[in-house]
Design an enzyme around this catalytic site. Sequence first.
Site, short mmCIF file in Angstrom:
data_model
loop_
_atom_site.label_atom_id
_atom_site.label_comp_id
_atom_site.label_asym_id
_atom_site.label_seq_id
_atom_site.Cartn_x
_atom_site.Cartn_y
_atom_site.Cartn_z
N LYS A 1 -4.49 -4.76 16.25
CA LYS A 1 -5.11 -3.73 15.40
C LYS A 1 -6.34 -3.11 16.09
CE LYS A 1 -2.83 -3.35 11.42
NZ LYS A 1 -2.47 -2.11 10.75
N GLU B 1 -10.08 -7.59 9.72
CA GLU B 1 -9.80 -8.65 10.69
C GLU B 1 -10.40 -8.33 12.06
OE1 GLU B 1 -7.92 -11.79 10.32
OE2 GLU B 1 -8.60 -11.29 8.31
N THR C 1 -8.45 -2.66 9.81
CA THR C 1 -8.63 -3.89 9.02
C THR C 1 -9.95 -4.62 9.29
OG1 THR C 1 -7.77 -6.16 8.81
CG2 THR C 1 -7.19 -5.00 10.81
N TYR D 1 -2.84 -10.61 15.62
CA TYR D 1 -2.81 -9.45 14.72
C TYR D 1 -4.06 -8.59 14.91
CZ TYR D 1 -3.44 -6.91 10.26
OH TYR D 1 -3.67 -5.95 9.31
N ASP E 1 0.83 -1.21 0.00
CA ASP E 1 0.00 0.00 0.00
C ASP E 1 0.86 1.26 0.00
OD1 ASP E 1 -1.94 -1.88 0.27
OD2 ASP E 1 -2.82 -1.09 2.12
P1 NAP Z 1 2.87 -4.90 3.85
O1 NAP Z 1 3.08 -5.01 2.38
O2 NAP Z 1 3.17 -6.06 4.72
O3 NAP Z 1 3.75 -3.65 4.36
C1 NAP Z 1 3.97 -3.42 5.72
C2 NAP Z 1 4.95 -2.27 5.86
O4 NAP Z 1 5.20 -2.04 7.26
C3 NAP Z 1 6.31 -2.52 5.21
O5 NAP Z 1 6.76 -1.32 4.62
C4 NAP Z 1 7.19 -2.87 6.41
O6 NAP Z 1 8.55 -2.58 6.22
C5 NAP Z 1 6.60 -1.91 7.44
N1 NAP Z 1 7.00 -2.25 8.81
C6 NAP Z 1 6.79 -3.42 9.48
N2 NAP Z 1 7.32 -3.35 10.72
C7 NAP Z 1 7.88 -2.11 10.84
C8 NAP Z 1 8.59 -1.45 11.87
N3 NAP Z 1 8.85 -2.04 13.05
N4 NAP Z 1 9.01 -0.17 11.65
C9 NAP Z 1 8.80 0.43 10.46
N5 NAP Z 1 8.14 -0.15 9.44
C10 NAP Z 1 7.69 -1.41 9.63
O7 NAP Z 1 1.37 -4.45 4.18
P2 NAP Z 1 0.25 -3.80 3.22
O8 NAP Z 1 -0.53 -4.89 2.60
O9 NAP Z 1 0.86 -2.74 2.40
O10 NAP Z 1 -0.72 -3.16 4.31
C11 NAP Z 1 -0.52 -1.83 4.79
C12 NAP Z 1 -1.23 -1.67 6.12
O11 NAP Z 1 -2.62 -1.92 5.97
C13 NAP Z 1 -0.76 -2.60 7.23
O12 NAP Z 1 -0.85 -1.89 8.44
C14 NAP Z 1 -1.79 -3.72 7.21
O13 NAP Z 1 -1.85 -4.33 8.49
C15 NAP Z 1 -3.03 -2.96 6.85
N6 NAP Z 1 -4.06 -3.69 6.12
C16 NAP Z 1 -3.76 -4.36 4.98
C17 NAP Z 1 -4.77 -4.98 4.27
C18 NAP Z 1 -4.48 -5.70 2.97
O14 NAP Z 1 -5.36 -6.46 2.52
N7 NAP Z 1 -3.37 -5.46 2.33
C19 NAP Z 1 -6.09 -4.90 4.71
C20 NAP Z 1 -6.36 -4.19 5.87
C21 NAP Z 1 -5.34 -3.57 6.56
P3 NAP Z 1 9.56 -3.69 5.61
O15 NAP Z 1 9.44 -3.57 4.12
O16 NAP Z 1 10.88 -3.23 6.15
O17 NAP Z 1 9.12 -5.02 6.12
O1 F7E Z 2 -5.36 -15.23 4.06
C1 F7E Z 2 -6.63 -18.65 3.84
C2 F7E Z 2 -6.33 -18.12 5.22
O2 F7E Z 2 -3.01 -14.49 4.47
C3 F7E Z 2 -6.66 -15.17 3.52
C4 F7E Z 2 -3.62 -9.15 5.51
O3 F7E Z 2 -3.35 -8.18 4.55
O4 F7E Z 2 -5.96 -9.18 4.94
C5 F7E Z 2 -4.79 -9.99 5.05
O5 F7E Z 2 -5.00 -11.02 6.01
C6 F7E Z 2 -7.40 -16.47 3.82
C7 F7E Z 2 -7.29 -16.93 5.28
O6 F7E Z 2 -4.88 -12.79 4.27
C8 F7E Z 2 -3.59 -20.24 2.65
O7 F7E Z 2 -6.57 -19.09 6.22
C9 F7E Z 2 -5.71 -20.73 2.76
O8 F7E Z 2 -8.55 -17.37 5.74
O9 F7E Z 2 -4.11 -13.92 2.26
P1 F7E Z 2 -4.25 -14.13 3.72
P2 F7E Z 2 -5.65 -12.44 5.63
O10 F7E Z 2 -5.33 -13.38 6.71
O11 F7E Z 2 -7.08 -12.26 5.27
C10 F7E Z 2 -6.38 -8.54 6.15
C11 F7E Z 2 -7.58 -7.68 5.84
C12 F7E Z 2 -5.28 -7.81 6.84
O12 F7E Z 2 -5.52 -6.83 7.55
C13 F7E Z 2 -3.94 -8.46 6.85
O13 F7E Z 2 -2.91 -7.49 7.09
O14 F7E Z 2 -6.81 -17.50 3.04
N1 F7E Z 2 -5.55 -19.48 3.27
N2 F7E Z 2 -4.52 -21.21 2.37
C14 F7E Z 2 -4.26 -19.14 3.22
N3 F7E Z 2 -3.60 -18.02 3.58
C15 F7E Z 2 -2.26 -17.97 3.37
N4 F7E Z 2 -1.58 -16.85 3.67
N5 F7E Z 2 -1.57 -19.04 2.82
C16 F7E Z 2 -2.21 -20.20 2.45
O15 F7E Z 2 -1.57 -21.14 1.98
#
Ligand code: NAP
Ligand code: F7E
Length: 369
Positions: free
Chosen positions: A156, A130, A128, A152, A14
Amino acid sequence: MSKTALITGVTGQDGSYLSEFLLAKGYEVHGIIRRSSVDFRERIAHLEGTPHFHLHYADMSDSMSLVKLVGKVQPDEIYNLAAQSHVQVSFDAPEFTADVDAVGVLRILEAVRTNHLEAKCRIYQASTSELYGKVEDVPQSETTPFHPYSPYAVAKLYGYWIIKEYREAYNMFCCSGILFNHESERRGETFVTRKITLAAARIAQGMQDCLYLGNLDSLRDWGYARDYVECMWLILQHETPEDFVIATGVQHSVREFATLAFHHAGIELRWEGKGIDEKGIVNNLTPALSEREGVKVGDVVVAVSPDFYRPTDVVNLLGDPTKAKRELGWNPQSTSFEQLVELMVKHDMQKVTREHFNLAEYLEKGIVK
Ligand code: NAP
Ligand code: F7E
């Protein structure tokens, strides 16, 4: 005067899209990176060195670094995206996850207060879906009760409440975007969507035999990350500080995602068996794949491994984006599920082809054996 934004988590999925979005809007963009032995900056490499993009070392677990940086940058807007974002990993590293994902939010808020920027600086918190966890209602909206179901999610939830508390206690403009899963060609490779699209591409090109997954029945509301970063910005431009659900309002299972991803890689799947014994079997191949060495009709290309089961799993997420549509004017369907899967597979087919050619070249030159 251009605005100044500070992004934590700038190297993430993001963070990279948001940086591009804000730079295009004329912002001065500052990003926080953390020290590691190998710098991973692939997602923002194309932005480094451009005039309005600046990187600084700091860490979400280090208050002093955050206080100093907020004082130096004097941001108009902070986007707090940094997190240990992998749900399954949070079961293995719960304390680290709490430190970064929960207390880290508090550190950002206090860094703003310490620098007396409460009146100037608006804060976006990456919350999130979650939080809904073991869901109490489907679909989920801003008024659905929370029931976090992983370390997690619990971390959050603290972030969500401390943002609300500082809004009410100190009149700060701080908001949570409750974002449902959003994916892209930049998604981390251990999240289920990217794991599937990469594996489908590798299997189609003869570089992998089988993909192992966990819970295939899990349901998610998957959107496209590039569309979702616009919402983060819209939330901070809103007249009043409020929390918003950001989702597409459409739900699919992991199995459906895999079926469609393999289809775009040229492989039609059929599913046999139940639970741990379920298998994805090749039912048909495109003529191009049929003529090549490698995957054949009848091969098992998807199997279930209990290694990917979670102690508690969130299985029924579906967001209701009515408020975001109405008050932010945001279109949750700009990229459909079908388009999302197709663009991810297309990207990964090319990535795997490049890796394949590099490997062939390295083997030929004797760089690897
Ligand atoms: P991501 O790709 O895992 O990126 C996480 C970022 O946080 C990376 O830049 C990571 O740095 C940084 N970070 C982790 N620990 C840190 C620390 N101690 N100090 C400074 N930076 C740190 O996650 P994303 O998918 O872009 O998501 C962005 C945010 O939205 C997160 O807070 C996630 O929990 C939340 N979120 C994501 C989703 C989704 O579906 N993607 C949905 C809902 C909420 P490094 O590169 O050094 O690891
Ligand atoms: O899992 C199932 C797993 O790890 C999605 C993060 O960005 O979105 C993300 O969290 C589903 C789960 O994402 C595998 O059990 C099956 O039910 O892709 P995921 P997540 O857990 O939904 C939320 C909104 C965030 O906030 C988080 O930061 O898929 N699943 N088989 C699997 N998941 C993984 N990773 N690997 C598998 O092999």
